[in-house]
Design a protein around this motif. Sequence first.
Motif, mmCIF file in Angstrom:
data_model
loop_
_atom_site.group_PDB
_atom_site.id
_atom_site.type_symbol
_atom_site.label_atom_id
_atom_site.label_comp_id
_atom_site.label_asym_id
_atom_site.label_seq_id
_atom_site.Cartn_x
_atom_site.Cartn_y
_atom_site.Cartn_z
ATOM 1 N N PRO A 191 0.567 -1.158 -0.060
ATOM 2 C CA PRO A 191 0.046 0.105 -0.086
ATOM 3 C C PRO A 191 0.890 1.348 -0.024
ATOM 4 C CG PRO A 191 -0.313 -1.291 1.961
ATOM 5 C CD PRO A 191 0.391 -2.323 0.904
ATOM 6 N N ASP A 192 1.887 1.229 0.533
ATOM 7 C CA ASP A 192 2.754 2.463 0.596
ATOM 8 C C ASP A 192 3.952 2.682 -0.432
ATOM 9 O OD1 ASP A 192 4.457 0.620 1.157
ATOM 10 O OD2 ASP A 192 4.913 1.249 3.455
ATOM 11 N N ASP A 193 3.604 1.925 -1.236
ATOM 12 C CA ASP A 193 4.450 1.668 -2.418
ATOM 13 C C ASP A 193 4.252 2.606 -3.595
ATOM 14 O OD1 ASP A 193 6.876 1.480 -4.096
ATOM 15 O OD2 ASP A 193 7.337 -0.669 -3.897
ATOM 16 N N THR A 194 4.086 3.738 -3.720
ATOM 17 C CA THR A 194 3.531 4.667 -4.747
ATOM 18 C C THR A 194 4.212 4.435 -6.101
ATOM 19 O OG1 THR A 194 3.384 6.328 -2.858
ATOM 20 C CG2 THR A 194 3.099 7.092 -5.099
ATOM 21 N N LYS A 195 5.667 4.276 -5.926
ATOM 22 C CA LYS A 195 6.257 4.291 -7.539
ATOM 23 C C LYS A 195 5.835 2.802 -7.988
ATOM 24 C CE LYS A 195 10.681 4.287 -9.564
ATOM 25 N NZ LYS A 195 10.425 3.143 -9.878
ATOM 26 N N GLU A 196 5.662 1.886 -7.506
ATOM 27 C CA GLU A 196 5.429 0.481 -7.796
ATOM 28 C C GLU A 196 4.033 0.594 -8.448
ATOM 29 O OE1 GLU A 196 6.978 -2.582 -8.290
ATOM 30 O OE2 GLU A 196 8.707 -1.088 -8.254
ATOM 31 N N PHE A 197 3.009 1.156 -7.559
ATOM 32 C CA PHE A 197 1.627 1.459 -8.123
ATOM 33 C C PHE A 197 1.570 2.092 -9.371
ATOM 34 C CE2 PHE A 197 -0.580 0.407 -4.015
ATOM 35 C CZ PHE A 197 -1.778 -0.107 -4.703
ATOM 36 N N ALA A 198 2.388 3.100 -9.587
ATOM 37 C CA ALA A 198 2.556 3.883 -10.872
ATOM 38 C C ALA A 198 2.768 3.138 -11.925
ATOM 39 C CB ALA A 198 3.329 4.995 -10.779
ATOM 40 N N ASP A 199 4.133 2.380 -11.699
ATOM 41 C CA ASP A 199 4.712 1.675 -12.568
ATOM 42 C C ASP A 199 3.658 0.518 -13.255
ATOM 43 O OD1 ASP A 199 6.916 2.756 -12.479
ATOM 44 O OD2 ASP A 199 8.026 1.100 -11.557
ATOM 45 N N ARG A 200 3.188 -0.037 -12.456
ATOM 46 C CA ARG A 200 2.032 -1.169 -12.842
ATOM 47 C C ARG A 200 1.000 -0.547 -13.863
ATOM 48 N NH1 ARG A 200 5.650 -3.092 -10.615
ATOM 49 N NH2 ARG A 200 5.770 -5.499 -9.702
ATOM 50 N N ILE A 201 0.603 0.483 -13.433
ATOM 51 C CA ILE A 201 -0.515 1.251 -14.184
ATOM 52 C C ILE A 201 -0.044 1.758 -15.254
ATOM 53 C CG2 ILE A 201 -2.101 3.357 -13.898
ATOM 54 C CD1 ILE A 201 -2.436 2.824 -10.928
ATOM 55 N N VAL A 202 1.096 2.113 -15.392
ATOM 56 C CA VAL A 202 1.566 2.638 -16.737
ATOM 57 C C VAL A 202 1.743 1.435 -17.390
ATOM 58 C CG1 VAL A 202 3.828 3.357 -17.975
ATOM 59 C CG2 VAL A 202 2.847 4.498 -15.852
ATOM 60 N N ARG A 203 2.293 0.106 -16.943
ATOM 61 C CA ARG A 203 2.085 -0.913 -17.903
ATOM 62 C C ARG A 203 0.873 -1.264 -18.386
ATOM 63 N NH1 ARG A 203 5.466 -5.587 -14.662
ATOM 64 N NH2 ARG A 203 4.382 -7.127 -15.791
ATOM 65 N N ILE A 204 0.076 -1.429 -17.400
ATOM 66 C CA ILE A 204 -1.487 -1.541 -17.919
ATOM 67 C C ILE A 204 -1.829 -0.782 -19.265
ATOM 68 C CG2 ILE A 204 -3.837 -1.806 -17.474
ATOM 69 C CD1 ILE A 204 -3.152 -2.720 -14.674
ATOM 70 N N LEU A 205 -1.590 0.555 -18.955
ATOM 71 C CA LEU A 205 -2.047 1.540 -19.962
ATOM 72 C C LEU A 205 -1.387 1.346 -21.380
ATOM 73 C CD1 LEU A 205 -2.201 4.767 -17.807
ATOM 74 C CD2 LEU A 205 -4.068 3.391 -18.638
ATOM 75 N N GLN A 206 -0.003 0.841 -21.185
ATOM 76 C CA GLN A 206 0.735 0.561 -22.488
ATOM 77 C C GLN A 206 0.409 -0.752 -23.160
ATOM 78 O OE1 GLN A 206 4.480 2.018 -20.874
ATOM 79 N NE2 GLN A 206 4.035 4.029 -21.561
ATOM 80 N N ASN A 207 -0.080 -1.570 -22.198
ATOM 81 C CA ASN A 207 -0.355 -3.014 -23.004
ATOM 82 C C ASN A 207 -1.767 -3.416 -22.931
ATOM 83 O OD1 ASN A 207 2.705 -4.224 -23.135
ATOM 84 N ND2 ASN A 207 2.619 -3.004 -21.115
ATOM 85 N N PRO A 208 -2.442 -3.055 -23.799
ATOM 86 C CA PRO A 208 -3.933 -3.356 -23.820
ATOM 87 C C PRO A 208 -4.285 -4.855 -24.107
ATOM 88 C CG PRO A 208 -3.215 -1.865 -25.625
ATOM 89 C CD PRO A 208 -2.114 -2.010 -24.853
ATOM 90 N N ASP A 209 -3.495 -5.652 -24.550
ATOM 91 C CA ASP A 209 -3.587 -6.889 -24.703
ATOM 92 C C ASP A 209 -3.461 -7.743 -23.454
ATOM 93 O OD1 ASP A 209 -3.916 -6.841 -27.414
ATOM 94 O OD2 ASP A 209 -1.970 -7.532 -27.988
ATOM 95 N N MET A 210 -2.247 -7.327 -22.714
ATOM 96 C CA MET A 210 -2.298 -7.708 -21.358
ATOM 97 C C MET A 210 -3.314 -7.431 -20.415
ATOM 98 S SD MET A 210 0.554 -6.893 -18.502
ATOM 99 C CE MET A 210 -0.272 -5.271 -18.211
ATOM 100 N N ALA A 211 -3.535 -6.021 -20.643
ATOM 101 C CA ALA A 211 -4.900 -5.803 -19.958
ATOM 102 C C ALA A 211 -6.240 -6.603 -20.063
ATOM 103 C CB ALA A 211 -5.420 -4.116 -20.133
ATOM 104 N N GLU A 212 -6.506 -6.888 -21.240
ATOM 105 C CA GLU A 212 -7.503 -7.639 -21.613
ATOM 106 C C GLU A 212 -7.375 -9.090 -21.085
ATOM 107 O OE1 GLU A 212 -8.992 -6.976 -25.795
ATOM 108 O OE2 GLU A 212 -9.962 -8.805 -25.702
ATOM 109 N N GLU A 213 -6.368 -9.861 -21.192
ATOM 110 C CA GLU A 213 -6.141 -10.865 -20.632
ATOM 111 C C GLU A 213 -6.512 -11.111 -19.229
ATOM 112 O OE1 GLU A 213 -5.963 -13.829 -22.221
ATOM 113 O OE2 GLU A 213 -5.293 -15.233 -20.682
ATOM 114 N N MET A 214 -5.852 -10.037 -18.537
ATOM 115 C CA MET A 214 -6.124 -9.769 -17.055
ATOM 116 C C MET A 214 -7.581 -9.964 -17.084
ATOM 117 S SD MET A 214 -3.076 -7.462 -15.548
ATOM 118 C CE MET A 214 -1.545 -8.311 -14.563
#
Length: 403
Positions: A350-373
């Motif tokens: 919960p306190d790892d702001t940077k990792e949260f942001a990294d993962r969200i960016v990954r999702i935004l940049q990978n629509p195929d991965m997002a859809e599979e998830m």
Amino acid sequence: MGRSLEDYRGIVGDEVISLIYRKARRLYRKHILHINSTYQGGGVAEMLASLVPLMNDIGIDTGWRILHGNPDFFTITKKFYNALQGGQINLSEMKKQLYIQANEDFSTYTHVDHDCVIIHDPQPLPLIKLYRKRQPWIWRCHMDLSNPHERLWDFLKNFILRYDVAIISSEKYKRKDLPVEQRIIYPAIDPLSSKNKEIDDEVISKYLKKFSIPRDKPLITQISRFDKWKDPEGVIEVFKLVKEKVDCRLVLCGNMAMDDPEGWMIYEKVKRKAGRMIENKDIMLITSENNILVNALQRSSAVIIQKSIREGFGLTVTEALWKGKPVAASNVGGIPLQIKDGENGFLLEPDDTKEFADRIVRILQNPDMAEEMGRKGREVVRKNFLLTRLLSDYLDLLKDMME
Ligand code: UDP
């Protein structure tokens, strides 16, 4: 007309429906009573609104009553809620008295002669001492009990010890110092409620328009009461980092629950923190209570975030997964029961702001991965976290209680 069990056939299949009818047979003519402290706002009210009509539909006479409290009472029980999840409290005699008084008042005008009573959360806990106990009483606790304030917990045990069973939402909340039987029932969502049913893009657009939410950029959304444990301020920090990499918009949608007096205070803090980003609509705060809006927001978001510091179960995560959305959420409370990291979403500290942001960016940049998830997430919910499974668990519990 209200919904009936058959309406769920198309989603869960014939076997599940038939099994529920069979289980209900053992409980015909039983009167069951649920008591909690709000009709609206928060996961408990949400679940009862779907569960209670369905229990009646299958032949079990089930009522739902609300413990009426005054503002003092709700201020105190909100403090209890915070302290039970690990916060601090000045546990004065006055607070204890006011807490019990509201329960006493309620008991003078509410008759309880049901075959079983189910009490939700700590607000109506004392009721058990205010009636002659002639039936099983169940305490259904929806909160994270892993680290309760010690003196408060000890005080509440005065009531909890009288209960026949305590129901919790995760193995992690089992208390060694509670000699009452403790069982786990996972919460669930109603796939046919206005919040979760399928809606088409026309309806989505209409609702977003109604609340002036543009669709020109990817939406990141957290749906949560304005509550410190949901960490809305932390979400803003994450969003700022994400925005450096991908242009997007943040929506924080939080209704104000009747039994949550702190909401507006937290809202103001969040608004201050968002500052100028509110003016140019980079961040949008919504406080309306509107189920279809929540549905539309979840369906139109590119990512759902749930950055809770504590979480009983996290129905907002369930709702998002059911809608096939990728979720970045804290590894707390019931969330890891729903998300397997990297499979159907991301689990973060919960306190790892940077990792949260990294993962969200990954999702935004990978629509195929997002859809599979999203696809996997929906199946996890179909199997484990739909209303029919919750109903089935309640039927097992009630049968055991009434044997
Ligand atoms: N909710 C809502 N509107 C809002 C915020 C929350 O309808 O603006 C609903 C949300 O969709 C979910 C419930 O309230 O169904 C919150 O349940 P959860 O278990 O996530 O958290 P709780 O509020 O019970 O701590």
